[in-house]
Design a protein around this motif. Structure first.
Motif, PDB file in Angstrom:
ATOM      1  N   ARG A  63      -6.469  -4.834 -17.436  1.00 33.44           N
ATOM      2  CA  ARG A  63      -5.970  -5.222 -16.133  1.00 33.44           C
ATOM      3  C   ARG A  63      -6.757  -5.854 -15.211  1.00 33.44           C
ATOM      4  N   ILE A  64      -6.436  -6.889 -14.532  1.00 35.00           N
ATOM      5  CA  ILE A  64      -7.229  -7.701 -13.713  1.00 35.00           C
ATOM      6  C   ILE A  64      -7.061  -7.546 -12.183  1.00 35.00           C
ATOM      7  N   SER A  65      -7.723  -8.034 -11.313  1.00 33.63           N
ATOM      8  CA  SER A  65      -7.396  -8.126 -10.024  1.00 33.63           C
ATOM      9  C   SER A  65      -8.009  -9.146  -9.384  1.00 33.63           C
ATOM     10  N   PRO A  66      -7.462 -10.210  -8.964  1.00 29.80           N
ATOM     11  CA  PRO A  66      -8.148 -11.288  -8.348  1.00 29.80           C
ATOM     12  C   PRO A  66      -9.115 -10.866  -7.172  1.00 29.80           C
ATOM     13  N   VAL A  67     -10.398 -11.301  -7.110  1.00 30.01           N
ATOM     14  CA  VAL A  67     -11.185 -11.134  -5.865  1.00 30.01           C
ATOM     15  C   VAL A  67     -10.575 -11.643  -4.492  1.00 30.01           C
ATOM     16  N   ASP A  68     -10.155 -12.664  -4.882  1.00 31.00           N
ATOM     17  CA  ASP A  68      -9.678 -13.594  -3.497  1.00 31.00           C
ATOM     18  C   ASP A  68      -8.242 -13.677  -3.599  1.00 31.00           C
ATOM     19  N   VAL A  69      -7.385 -12.531  -3.528  1.00 30.56           N
ATOM     20  CA  VAL A  69      -6.072 -12.447  -3.893  1.00 30.56           C
ATOM     21  C   VAL A  69      -5.112 -13.554  -3.597  1.00 30.56           C
ATOM     22  N   ASN A  70      -5.085 -13.865  -2.124  1.00 28.05           N
ATOM     23  CA  ASN A  70      -4.332 -14.758  -1.713  1.00 28.05           C
ATOM     24  C   ASN A  70      -4.694 -16.389  -1.271  1.00 28.05           C
TER      25      ASN A  70
ATOM     26  N   ARG B  50     -17.938  -9.397   7.090  1.00 34.25           N
ATOM     27  CA  ARG B  50     -17.779  -9.880   5.668  1.00 34.25           C
ATOM     28  C   ARG B  50     -18.866  -8.972   4.815  1.00 34.25           C
ATOM     29  N   TYR B  51     -19.765  -8.460   5.507  1.00 27.54           N
ATOM     30  CA  TYR B  51     -20.785  -7.558   5.005  1.00 27.54           C
ATOM     31  C   TYR B  51     -20.274  -6.283   4.355  1.00 27.54           C
ATOM     32  N   LEU B  52     -19.423  -5.655   5.263  1.00 21.53           N
ATOM     33  CA  LEU B  52     -18.810  -4.460   4.751  1.00 21.53           C
ATOM     34  C   LEU B  52     -17.818  -4.894   3.703  1.00 21.53           C
ATOM     35  N   ALA B  53     -17.137  -5.992   3.819  1.00 18.09           N
ATOM     36  CA  ALA B  53     -16.141  -6.248   2.594  1.00 18.09           C
ATOM     37  C   ALA B  53     -16.933  -6.555   1.476  1.00 18.09           C
ATOM     38  N   SER B  54     -18.035  -7.225   1.624  1.00 18.72           N
ATOM     39  CA  SER B  54     -18.702  -7.261   0.118  1.00 18.72           C
ATOM     40  C   SER B  54     -19.378  -5.949  -0.363  1.00 18.72           C
ATOM     41  N   LYS B  55     -19.926  -5.066   0.463  1.00 18.60           N
ATOM     42  CA  LYS B  55     -20.409  -3.785   0.253  1.00 18.60           C
ATOM     43  C   LYS B  55     -19.210  -2.960  -0.477  1.00 18.60           C
TER      44      LYS B  55
ATOM     45  N   ARG C 241     -21.111 -16.660  -5.932  1.00 23.78           N
ATOM     46  CA  ARG C 241     -21.350 -17.377  -4.624  1.00 23.78           C
ATOM     47  C   ARG C 241     -21.485 -16.460  -3.367  1.00 23.78           C
ATOM     48  N   ASP C 242     -20.370 -15.396  -3.632  1.00 27.82           N
ATOM     49  CA  ASP C 242     -20.273 -14.518  -2.430  1.00 27.82           C
ATOM     50  C   ASP C 242     -21.226 -13.434  -1.908  1.00 27.82           C
ATOM     51  N   SER C 243     -21.797 -12.901  -3.003  1.00 32.91           N
ATOM     52  CA  SER C 243     -22.540 -11.700  -2.820  1.00 32.91           C
ATOM     53  C   SER C 243     -23.829 -11.934  -3.744  1.00 32.91           C
ATOM     54  N   GLY C 244     -24.821 -11.801  -3.214  1.00 29.86           N
ATOM     55  CA  GLY C 244     -26.002 -11.794  -4.084  1.00 29.86           C
ATOM     56  C   GLY C 244     -26.147 -10.839  -5.073  1.00 29.86           C
ATOM     57  N   LEU C 245     -25.538  -9.635  -4.955  1.00 26.18           N
ATOM     58  CA  LEU C 245     -25.621  -8.343  -5.745  1.00 26.18           C
ATOM     59  C   LEU C 245     -25.020  -8.362  -7.169  1.00 26.18           C
ATOM     60  N   LYS C 246     -23.774  -8.948  -7.071  1.00 29.58           N
ATOM     61  CA  LYS C 246     -23.258  -8.901  -8.265  1.00 29.58           C
ATOM     62  C   LYS C 246     -23.026 -10.078  -9.201  1.00 29.58           C
TER      63      LYS C 246
END
Lengths: 725, 483
Positions: free
Chosen positions: A335-342, A239-244, A305-310
């Protein structure tokens, strides 16, 4: 336009060490309680470094393609002992499905492959080569710009997902990229299909398993040369890589995050309760421009909540009241994209929007005042975050249109123009749709508007024909670019129908505005109507030969006393008398034969009367030409039909006698236009009545000569006497 | 754009101007003369402009305020260019601009799009003799180059102040007159506020685009179809009566003098296309697409201010061939009557809009994302849930199974395939006696296929190839067909 983000080359390391486990364990055996007794749960699974790299890069691409379906291109490269280039810069290759298929074909790294011949370097070299390749967009811009083609820049970004050995190893990779750029730029200078790289951003992401110490240190962006900058991110897999990568995609493509809060949603377990959910969306950061400008960003924003960075801006869901169609003042749509699409809340929200509903979003304010700042809405299966204007308008309190020019006029043809607008609605045509004259669809639309407005009175009191239902078929057809024979026929029928109306002296919707008393007399009304109809049709006469035929038909059929000027001078006396005759005629229509013959007598007398008058004005240019025929008309009228079939007048008049019941139809016109030596048209009355095809039975008589005698054998014929040619 | 006028009222503005003969003027008088001219111009030709006046020296006083903030502004600074001395003077402020702390930032650049016009009641030579000109130029630079410095030419007198303000008026306050066309129907109009030139791509196409004075309607679209499009700016389209000499009579919206009123009444009574268009757009709920220039479009629509007042409004789209994705390329929009089949349907029940993009977005196509463990767990659970309901759920079972298989293959996550295969085998052993015999067959078949795929054997690991239900005597052979 051609910034660094135009081209992104992904280089993913496929060497044996990438097959190593990320050591992030996922429990996928979630046994239900009832069955859990006596069953040993399966061991949790764990993703390899490769799997982590792939799914995070795919997520990067998913967000990118959602937000930028065009212009932002990805070239995906996998590197082991050789290079696997999974797609091209072509727009059609830019979707995750194609990439997933190609990745499946590559498969996971083979741990037994000889590590000595494997390297991510192959991929980096290929990425530089690829960045030199021109994209469709660059090509198009260069071709359109011609002499200023050098304005088209070539920049790009390489995102390398690898497992590096050390900082020295990283430096080696950077040096290699720099050298390759210099080399490739030389090659590119001499090629049409290649462009030298002006600027390249290298983003090295070092991935290492969880629980291990990193061998590579993070490093901020650094200029290695005027062309190349490089940054290093050392990240644990999972998940660290994912949020990076989520942070990177936001940085790289100027994205920002909005969290929609307070979305009411039915609970899965308890269908009658509803809880409020939040959904985080990514979009271009300009959607937050107003907050940035007003300094509200920090106030409105809260940390995700998910990443302290953004940071994310929280906007509150406002339950849509109706489905009403409204035109909002919208200053941007992204245009949008959901972060947690499903996730369930995300798909609930997106499905709601995809089904055509729009949601207004409220900006929470300290003061507690309610400000609607955004709207979510889908168009063609794409969801957009619309920015609504919430600042004060500079167009406040403008004068109403009714206070300006033309504002006091009350009889605009609003409904008719509405109909006109419907007829001139636009529709998209395929790119290849260019007509024979080489006109684009939009040019055709303009030329249609030009045709449709050649004669278009704006107010009801300025027109007669457009207030008449009877004219509609012709008015709708005559504006068209091409007419079929059937269309011409419809127009002719319309004309005949008007002739019929005139014969029956049907009242016309002529405006009485500006005239004293009851307005113009009936025949004057018809003259106005015919003139207007002629104006309309004349405006289109040049369009085609068939349009011309419609005008001919009108000219042939219409009533138009050429001596109208003269008659005006003579005053209204006779007209009054005539009018009475007309009325009598109408009243006594059913009385039959006797009345008709009496009337005929009267007509004859009057005709003679007028003849003498017309001789007086024979020098006038307005006077009808074939005067010499006039006496014959008057005298020969009562002769039996058998006598001279060749003579037009003879051939007509028999019918007058034979079909006495139709005299009624003829006489008013005889009365009204006694000076007309021309009998312009006649047609099969029954056919018209039955709405059958009339064409063959139509005959035109000009200057006393029947030009089409096809109906000689046919049944009842009604004559209509009409204006000069 | 609303205007703020800043009038320098410091002592130096009272310096007398030497004028031959006649009475003596102060610079302040010239400034007031120029501003009077500007305000009079606005009152006649630029009526709807919002204006505020601020007088300043070392302090400032708001003489005529706006009641609220706007997002764009034009600032007209009237000064003699005597910058003062010491702390708080412009010279000092500019020198220390970088040393300021965050909460006492220099006011420039303004935090909103703006234009700064500096009107100098002084001539260029005078300003260049000191560093005044440099300092003023620095102000414009700080504002991102948005703005201009005007100086007086020749002697300081009423005539030259007039010519200087005349230039400002031409530059910033000349009304935008245009002809609105719909085929042969036309109307002379004023577009307010003036549409400003727009540069979209500085790098490749740096030439600013300007709205042409011939606004040509190309066709009509329903409000629902155009669907709240993003716009650059909004403008009132006011019909104007043009007299024979080509002078504007007025927008008809005023009632100043009796003479004007009668002219306006005349103009009010002659039919105007704008009014007709406005009325029909309002009634039909439509907009008119209007061409503003090459590859630049906008829309005209009825904008209601209140229940009683409404107006013809024009919004400008971004310049370019495809400003709204859901309409497609503007040049490809043609008359609906040219289409082989009426795209709106015979009963107006259909619409050719919005245009569907070639590829669906991720949220519209059931993508597989396992970044969070819960994503993966949910997908496995879905398969198990359906596995328990075989053979009724055969279709969904294989659909979910194949979705997982595809993603696992793409992600190189063969371990997962093995795990799920084991789960299915275990499900098979846990089947109750009452279970349909087909369930066991399908479960072991699916498990076997997953195992084969996880071996990487190219025969079984083809991405596009799906696992199909096993044909059993129980499934009646229908299963495969239905996939």
């Amino acid at each position: 336009m051609f910034s660094v983000s135009h081209k992104t080359a992904f280089v993913v390391d496929h060497c044996p060490y990438m097959a190593e486990s990320s050591r992030q364990l996922i429990e996928c055996d979630m046994l239900t309680k009832s069955r859990s007794q006596g069953v040993i749960p399966l061991a949790p699974v764990s993703k390899s470094l490769w799997t982590c790299a792939i799914e995070c890069s795919m997520e990067y691409c998913r967000i990118l393609f959602d937000v930028y379906p065009t212009w932002k291109l990805v070239n995906y490269i996998v590197s082991d002992s050789e290079v696997h280039i999974l797609n091209s810069w072509k727009q059609e290759d830019q979707n995750t499905h194609e990439l997933m298929a190609a990745l499946a074909a590559v498969g996971p790294p083979n741990p037994r492959q000889d590590p000595e011949c494997c390297s991510v370097l192959h991929g980096l070299v290929a990425a530089v080569e690829s960045l030199c390749k021109i994209t469709e967009y660059q090509h198009e811009s260069r071709t359109t710009l011609m002499d200023t083609a050098d304005r088209v820049a070539n920049r790009g970004r390489i995102i390398c997902l690898t497992n590096a050995k050390s900082d020295t190893h990283v430096r080696m990779l950077e040096d290699c990229v720099l050298e390759t750029i210099q080399e490739q730029n030389k090659r590119a200078a001499g090629s049409d299909r290649l462009m030298p790289i002006q600027q390249c951003e290298l983003v090295l992401v070092h991935i290492y398993p969880q629980g291990e110490e990193t061998l590579v240190s993070d490093r901020q962006k650094k200029e290695l040369s005027s062309m190349l900058s490089s940054e290093v991110h050392s990240v644990r897999a999972g998940r660290y890589l994912a949020s990076k990568l989520n942070v990177l995609v936001q940085q790289h493509f100027d994205l920002a995050s909005t969290t929609i809060t307070n979305i009411p949603m039915k609970e899965e377990q308890h269908a009658n309760t509803s809880a409020n959910y939040d959904v985080e969306l990514l979009h271009h950061r300009d959607a937050h421009m107003e907050f940035i400008k007003s300094g509200d960003l920090h106030m409105a924003g809260s940390t995700s909540r998910d990443s302290g960075l953004k940071e994310t801006v929280t906007l509150k869901w406002c339950t849509p009241r109706t489905n009403s169609v409204e035109l909002h003042y919208c200053t941007g749509a992204y245009r949008i994209s959901p972060v947690d699409v499903n996730s369930r809340p995300s798909s609930c929200l997106t499905n709601f929007l995809l089904n055509g509903r729009s949601v207004l979003l409220e900006q929470p304010r300290k003061s507690g005042s309610k400000v609607i700042s955004h709207m979510l809405s889908s168009h063609g299966g794409e969801i957009f975050l619309h920015v609504l204007n919430s600042t004060r308008s500079t167009l406040e309190d403008p004068p109403s249109i009714s206070e300006g020019c033309g504002g006091r006029v009350t009889d605009y043809r609003i409904t008719d123009f509405g109909e006109f607008m419907r007829e001139n609605r636009l529709t998209p045509f395929p790119d290849s749709m260019i007509d024979a004259a080489g006109r684009t669809p939009v040019e055709r639309a303009k030329s249609q508007l030009e045709r449709y407005t050649r004669y278009w009175p704006m107010i009801i009191s300025q027109t007669t024909i457009f207030n008449m239902q009877a004219v509609v078929p012709l008015a709708n057809l005559i504006v068209k670019d091409t007419l079929t024979d059937e269309d011409v026929l419809t127009c002719q029928k319309t004309v005949y129908n008007l002739v019929d109306m005139e014969r029956k002296s049907d009242p016309l919707p002529i405006s009485t505005v500006g005239s004293r008393g009851k307005g113009p007399k009936r025949d004057e009304q018809y003259r106005i109507m015919w003139n207007e109809l002629e104006t309309l049709v004349k405006a289109h006469v040049g369009t085609s030969e068939r349009h011309q035929r419609v005008l001919e038909c009108i000219s042939a059929c219409r009533s138009k006393p050429p001596e109208e000027e003269e008659r005006k001078k003579r005053g209204r006396k006779r007209e009054d008398k005539e009018d009475k005759t007309e009325k009598n005629g109408k009243d006594t229509e059913e009385k039959g034969w006797t009345t008709d013959s009496e009337r005929l007598k009267g007509v004859m007398e009057r005709e003679k009367d007028e003849q003498s008058e017309c001789e007086i004005i024979k020098d006038s240019p307005d006077s009808p030409e074939p005067l010499n025929k006039k006496p014959r008309l008057a005298t020969e009228e009562q002769q039996p039909p058998e006598k001279s079939k060749d003579d037009a007048l003879h051939s007509i008049h028999p019918y007058l006698q034979l079909h006495a019941s139709h005299l009624d139809d003829v006489i008013p016109h005889l009365c009204r236009h006694p000076l007309q030596a021309l009998w312009s048209a006649c047609f099969c009355y029954h056919c018209l009545k039955d709405q059958r095809t009339v064409c063959a039975n139509s005959i035109y008589i000009r200057n006393g000569l029947i030009t089409n005698t096809s109906l000689y054998s046919s049944i009842t014929v009604t004559l209509l006497a009409l204006g000069s040619l | 754009m609303p205007t703020v006028v800043l009038l320098d009222s410091s002592l130096s503005m009272t310096r007398p101007v030497s004028v031959e003969g006649s009475e003596e003027f102060q610079r302040k008088n010239l400034a007031v003369h120029g501003l009077t001219m500007l305000f009079e111009h606005m009152a006649t030709n630029y009526r709807l402009e919002f204006t505020s006046l601020v007088a300043f020296s070392s302090l400032w006083e708001l003489l005529v305020p706006f009641s609220r903030d706007y997002n764009t502004l034009q600032v007209v600074l009237v000064t003699d260019g005597a910058l003062g001395i010491g702390r708080g003077s412009l010279r000092h402020s500019l020198q220390t601009v970088k040393q300021r702390v965050d909460d006492k930032k220099f006011p420039l650049p303004f935090p909103f799009p703006s234009k700064l016009y500096v009107m100098c009641i002084a001539n260029a030579e005078e300003l260049q003799a000191t560093d005044s000109m440099d300092n003023l130029e620095q102000l414009i630079n700080l504002n991102g180059g948005e703005g201009q410095i005007y100086t007086m030419e020749g002697p300081l007198c009423l005539k030259s102040v007039q010519s200087m303000f005349g230039k400002l008026i031409d530059q910033a306050y000349s009304p935008f007159h245009a002809v609105l066309r719909c085929g042969n129907l036309t109307s002379d109009v004023q577009v307010f506020p003036r549409p400003e030139p727009v540069t979209i791509d500085e790098e490749v196409d740096p030439i600013p685009k300007t709205v042409q004075t011939d606004l040509e309607i190309v066709g009509f679209i329903e409000i629902g179809d155009i669907s709240s499009p993003p716009v650059l700016s909004r403008h009132l389209v006011l019909p104007i009566a043009v007299s024979k000499e080509g002078d504007e009579i007025g927008t008809g919206a005023t009632d100043d003098t009796e003479e004007e009123t009668s002219t306006n009444q005349m103009a009010g009574k002659s039919p105007n296309f704008c009014v007709l268009l406005h009325g029909s757009l309002k009634v039909e709920g439509m907009v008119a697409l209007v061409q503003l220039g090459p590859d630049w479009f906008g829309m005209l629509y009825s904008q209601a201010d209140s229940k009683k007042k409404s107006n013809l409004m024009m919004s400008l789209f971004d310049p370019g061939s495809e400003p709204l994705p859901w309409l497609g390329r503007m040049s490809q929009l043609g008359p609906a009557s040219d289409a082989a089949e009426n795209p709106y349907g015979e009963d107006d029940s259909k619409s050719p809009f919005p245009i569907q993009p070639k590829h669906k977005r991720s949220y519209a196509q059931n993508v597989t994302v396992w970044i969070k463990a819960s994503g993966l767990q949910t997908d496995v659970q879905k398969i198990l849930r359906n596995a328990k309901k075989l053979p009724e759920k055969t279709q969904t079972f294989y659909k979910e199974l194949n979705r997982l298989r595809k993603a696992a293959l793409a992600f190189g996550f063969w371990e997962l395939l093995k795990s799920v295969a084991e789960l299915l085998e275990r499900e098979c052993t846990l089947l109750p006696d009452s279970a349909h015999p087909d369930a066991a067959f399908q479960l072991s078949h699916a498990a076997q296929q997953l195992k084969l795929a996880s071996s990487g054997d190219s025969k079984y690991a083809v991405f596009e190839q799906n696992i199909t239900p096993m044909l059993t005597d129980f499934s009646g052979g229908g299963g495969a067909d239905r996939i």
